[in-house]
Design a protein around this motif. Structure first.
Motif, PDB file in Angstrom:
ATOM      1  N   ILE A  13      58.695 -26.631 110.041  1.00 53.19           N
ATOM      2  CA  ILE A  13      59.367 -25.345 109.838  1.00 53.19           C
ATOM      3  C   ILE A  13      59.524 -24.665 111.188  1.00 53.19           C
ATOM      4  N   THR A  14      60.772 -24.314 111.509  1.00 52.65           N
ATOM      5  CA  THR A  14      61.086 -23.601 112.741  1.00 52.65           C
ATOM      6  C   THR A  14      61.857 -22.348 112.354  1.00 52.65           C
ATOM      7  N   ILE A  22      63.488 -18.636 119.198  1.00 54.90           N
ATOM      8  CA  ILE A  22      62.484 -19.250 118.324  1.00 54.90           C
ATOM      9  C   ILE A  22      61.264 -18.332 118.295  1.00 54.90           C
ATOM     10  N   ILE A  23      60.893 -17.911 117.088  1.00 52.76           N
ATOM     11  CA  ILE A  23      59.765 -16.987 116.952  1.00 52.76           C
ATOM     12  C   ILE A  23      58.566 -17.603 116.242  1.00 52.76           C
ATOM     13  N   ASP A  24      58.750 -18.763 115.615  1.00 50.54           N
ATOM     14  CA  ASP A  24      57.618 -19.397 114.939  1.00 50.54           C
ATOM     15  C   ASP A  24      57.905 -20.871 114.704  1.00 50.54           C
ATOM     16  N   ARG A  28      53.660 -29.075 112.319  1.00 49.18           N
ATOM     17  CA  ARG A  28      54.541 -30.253 112.210  1.00 49.18           C
ATOM     18  C   ARG A  28      55.782 -30.081 113.089  1.00 49.18           C
ATOM     19  N   SER A  29      56.333 -28.879 113.137  1.00 52.49           N
ATOM     20  CA  SER A  29      57.487 -28.616 113.985  1.00 52.49           C
ATOM     21  C   SER A  29      57.113 -28.765 115.464  1.00 52.49           C
ATOM     22  N   ILE A  30      55.980 -28.215 115.840  1.00 53.42           N
ATOM     23  CA  ILE A  30      55.517 -28.332 117.228  1.00 53.42           C
ATOM     24  C   ILE A  30      55.378 -29.802 117.607  1.00 53.42           C
ATOM     25  N   ALA A  31      54.781 -30.602 116.718  1.00 51.11           N
ATOM     26  CA  ALA A  31      54.615 -32.037 116.990  1.00 51.11           C
ATOM     27  C   ALA A  31      55.959 -32.756 117.040  1.00 51.11           C
TER      28      ALA A  31
END
Length: 116
Positions: A13-14, A22-24, A28-31
């Motif tokens: 989730i982005t 991009i605020i969050d 899983r999104s970071i990876a």
């Protein structure tokens, strides 16, 4: 306490604001975007992460408050990409992208409403 979305398996989730910043991102999104900067992408404009065609689609989604959904295959995984506006106090606040890993086979059901 970690946010609820950090432990969602197979869902990246982005979230961006109405300017495209991009605020969050959940874990899983970071990876998923580790090669592009991972957590360091928070605070960056998502337009800088996309080719021209995608920028045009994102701009349209943001200006019209529309939803975009499609499937892809990437690195051997089938994914549903779902991009949708989010709102704060009824006003457009940005976009949320959910990237959901799909199983190789998946049943499809047609549900009919119950009759009274």
């Amino acid at each position: 306490m970690e946010k609820w979305s950090d432990e969602l398996p197979f869902v990246a989730i982005t979230v961006c604001d109405k300017e495209g910043k991009i605020i969050d991102m959940n874990r899983r999104s970071i990876a998923t975007y580790e090669k592009d900067g991972g957590k360091a992408l928070i605070g960056k404009n998502l337009m800088n992460c996309h080719p021209e065609r995608a920028k045009q689609i994102i701009s349209r989604l943001m200006s019209e408050g529309k939803t975009n959904a499609y499937t892809i295959e990437k690195e051997g995984l089938r994914k549903l990409i779902y991009q949708s506006p989010w709102y704060e106090n009824g006003e457009f606040a940005g976009l949320v992208e959910m990237s959901v890993v799909l199983p190789e086979t998946m049943p499809h059901y047609v549900r009919t409403p119950k009759k009274d």
